[in-house]
Structures are given as structure tokens and as C-alpha cells.
Design an enzyme around this catalytic site. Structure first.
Site, PDB file in Angstrom:
ATOM      1  CB  SER A  55      -0.956   0.011   1.199  1.00 45.67           C
ATOM      2  OG  SER A  55      -2.028  -0.873   0.968  1.00 45.67           O
ATOM      3  CE  LYS A  58      -4.497   1.902  -0.507  1.00 48.43           C
ATOM      4  NZ  LYS A  58      -3.852   0.656  -0.081  1.00 48.43           N
ATOM      5  CB  SER A 119      -4.201   1.550   4.050  1.00 51.09           C
ATOM      6  OG  SER A 119      -3.391   1.066   3.005  1.00 51.09           O
TER       7      SER A 119
END
Length: 410
Positions: A55, A58, A119
Site C-alpha cells: 500500500s 498509494k 489505507s
């Protein structure tokens, strides 16, 4: 086309020294700490190997969204309509998410916040689709943006950093089921540093320990927020976690210390459970390693740097000039080193300078050194300081020049 890859670079940096310490090792596959404004590397371990980042991807998604907003192609209050596939992804067990309703529209601002603080995977995918029209086209845009940032080692499959197969019907058909986004720690440091510079407000989001989405409260993942034990005056304000079976536990940290912005990256820390604090323990250790052993010193505008000889100006009223820094420069050095001990080495020493010579006009550059070691910087960040004359020098009158010519003959 299902895979978007940037070629892996084998070129190593010309500058080989970071501050050495005898402190305990950082327990992670890869790690780095940098000054976010100058790109100076303060610590690194296996920092150039591309690894799964989960993640942390991102950060790239939010960087691109902010780019689109700056270009006027997107606005914070624009609404993103949720497709059935994204809505289904948002309720998959085992994935971090905020529930999204098919056919419902959410503000860009709220989806960005959800992607960063908790997240939320489907929120990131929805943002990518809003920007590019499809997950596949957004993966390609991620690779293109990385290249523009000077990032050499990267693979991108989706906006969230999920393993390809976990995106369900959104998975890239021509990519392996277990494929996931890859970056090196050094390239993540470039991305995070550029994100904070382009979008200073990002840390106002990432410093939040919880958020509200569609009336529901959610806890953030950053366990270092509010930690005052790292170092006096050090404040952690971000940035992004990442977790997968392949990536292990990862964390890109952000902190301020003595007026400087620091970015850290931990990849592949222990991940024994969803609440395993290893990545945060290693990040705190890395920050302490930097803050307890190093300090930032300022080289003022027009500072004289040791180790740089005067340069000849044979036709000037003054026949030599001392070169000084064009603008203020911050560098990190061991706490035993002062700014006056920072030395310079000409990148290419000018044999002589012509006239008229104007003050503040760049005429050379130098690498900075302490204790015979060059400071090391991230790729794409300036690794040298510009030098200017500390005075304006006019051409000497013809009689003086004639006399100098005669004296050189004898």
C-alpha cells in the site's frame, strides 16, 4: 498490455559515503533515511533493490491525483462514481477499506483521505479510474509518472498496491496473479520527498490518527503519531504503511526535526500479525540513529568553503577571486562536525575567469565533503553547490594589462 515496468538501473552513485555509526542494525530487507528537501542520504541499507511495496503504492496514486488537480483536470470536490466492481472490492474480507456503494459518488478529497489514513484499497482504485478511466490505464500512468520523477526501478499493476489476483474482476489479465507493485527504498524516498514538496498539505492528512468517512469513524495505522520518545523536538507526521505476504511490513515515515523534513523508508520488516509493530520499531530506531548521531548545519549564502582555491582572473583589476556559495545550503554531518569543517571539492576547477566578472553569477560548482568523504544524495537531487564570485571584477586598464604582459615575459 498488462505490465508496466521501468527498466532497472545498474548505475551506482558517484558519492559513496553516508554518516557511519556504531548503532544497532535496522532489521528490514531495505531501509533509507533522507533529508526531504535536499535529498541527502543519511542512512541506507540495500536501498536500490526493487521490492514489493504493497500500500505504499498509494503515495504514487495521491501524487498523480494532486498533479491532476494542479493542472485543473480534477478538483478536490469532484465526485467519483463507484462501479459495482469497486464496490465489491471495498467489502472484501481481509482487505483494508471503507465501504463504497455502487452507483454512489464520493468526493475526491474524502477518497484521498481514506486511502492515506486507513489505507482504503477500493478508494485508491476508484481514484485511479477517475483519473485514467480504467485500472490498466492508471497503472500505465503510474509508470510514466515514475519515469518523470527520475525513478528507475519500478513495476506497477494497480493504484492500491494489491496483489493482482486480489483485485478480483479488476485484475490485469496479462499479468501474473501474484504480481504486485515493486519499488526500491531509494525510489520511494524520491516519491515521498517530491510528494511533500508538491503537496505540503499531505502531512495534514497523514498526521491524523483517525478519520470519519460517510459518518463512520476509522482508526489510522501509523503507530508513531504522537510518539515523543524518538528525539527531542522530533515530530512524526506521516506517511504511509504497506503490508502483504510478499512485502512483509513496510512503512514510509515522515518527520520534522530542527526545522528539517526527514523521510524514512522501511521495507520487509517482520510481519507476524496484523498488529505487529516491527516496522514502527525499526522506523523509530532509524530516526533515532539519524537524530542522535547527526545534525543539520547551514552554509550561509556567500559562505566561503574550505578546500576551494582562489581562481585566477588574469585580465581583471583584481587578479584572483574567492568563490562562495550562491545560496544557503543545509547539510547533515556528525554532531562532532561544525559547518566550518565542511569542505568543498571542485567538480571542474576553472583555470581562469574572464572579465567583466559579475558578482553572484555562477562560474563553477563543488561537491561537499567532510572528513574526506563526499556527501551522498538521491538520484534527481542536486549533488553539488553552485559557486559564484564574492565580488564583481572589472577589466584592468590597458596600461596595467600591458605591464602584466611584460612582467610575464621576464
Amino acid at each position: 498490455m498488462g505490465l508496466f515496468v521501468l527498466p532497472i538501473s545498474t548505475q551506482s552513485s558517484a558519492y559513496a559515503a553516508t554518516v557511519q555509526t556504531s548503532q544497532p542494525a535496522i532489521y528490514a530487507k531495505s531501509a533509507i533515511a533522507v533529508d526531504a528537501d535536499t535529498g541527502q542520504i543519511l542512512y541506507e541499507k540495500n536501498a536500490h533493490q526493487p521490492l514489493a511495496i504493497a500500500s505504499i503504492s498509494k503515495l504514487m496514486t495521491v501524487y498523480i491525483v494532486h498533479q491532476q488537480i494542479q493542472k485543473g483536470q480534477l478538483a478536490w470536490n469532484d465526485r467519483v462514481k463507484i462501479s459495482p466492481a469497486v464496490a465489491k472490492l471495498s467489502t472484501e474480507s481481509g482487505l483494508t477499506n471503507v465501504p463504497l456503494k455502487a452507483g454512489h459518488a464520493y468526493k475526491v478529497r474524502d477518497l484521498v483521505k481514506a486511502a492515506l489514513v486507513v489505507s482504503a484499497n477500493a478508494a485508491a482504485i476508484a481514484l485511479g479510474q477517475k483519473v485514467s478511466g480504467s485500472s490498466q490505464r492508471f497503472a500505465k500512468k503510474m509508470a510514466q509518472t515514475a519515469k518523470q520523477l527520475g525513478i528507475k526501478d519500478a513495476e506497477f499493476y494497480n493504484a492500491a498496491g494489491l496483489t493482482n489476483k486480489l483485485t478480483g474482476t479488476l485484475m490485469l489479465k496479462k499479468a501474473a496473479a501474484n504480481a504486485e507493485n515493486l519499488m526500491s527504498a531509494s525510489d520511494i524516498a524520491i516519491l515521498a520527498s517530491r510528494l511533500e514538496k508538491a503537496f505540503p498539505g499531505v502531512t495534514r492528512i497523514t498526521k491524523q490518527s483517525q478519520m470519519t468517512f460517510a459518518g463512520q469513524s476509522y482508526a489510522g495505522h501509523n503507530q508513531l503519531l504522537g510518539n515523543h520518545q524518538i528525539a527531542k523536538s522530533a515530530v512524526v507526521n506521516g506517511l504511509k504503511t504497506g503490508t502483504s505476504d510478499e512485502a512483509g511490513a513496510c512503512f514510509t515515515g515522515s518527520a520534522t526535526y530542527k526545522g528539517r523534513r526527514i523521510v524514512t523508508v522501511i521495507l520487509g520488516a517482520r510481519n507476524d500479525s496484523a498488529t505487529d509493530p516491527a516496522r514502527f520499531i525499526q522506523t523509530a530506531k532509524l530516526m533515532r540513529l539519524v537524530f542522535h548521531n547527526q545534525h543539520p548545519v547551514k552554509l550561509a549564502k556567500h559562505a566561503k568553503i574550505g578546500g576551494l582555491d582562489k581562481i585566477k582572473v588574469p585580465d581583471g583589476k583584481q587578479t584572483k577571486t574567492k568563490l562562495v556559495t550562491k545560496k544557503p545550503t543545509w547539510v547533515w554531518v556528525p554532531k562532532s562536525v561544525t559547518s566550518s569543517q565542511v569542505q568543498g571539492k571542485y567538480v571542474k576547477k576553472p583555470k581562469q575567469l574572464g572579465v567583466p566578472l559579475k558578482k553572484n553569477k555562477p562560474v563553477a560548482s563543488a561537491n561537499l565533503v567532510y572528513d574526506h568523504r563526499f556527501l551522498k544524495y538521491l538520484d534527481t537531487f542536486p549533488s553539488k553547490v553552485e559557486l559564484v564570485s564574492n565580488k564583481s571584477i572589472e577589466k584592468a586598464n590597458p596600461f596595467v594589462l600591458f605591464w602584466r604582459t611584460l612582467t610575464r615575459l621576464f
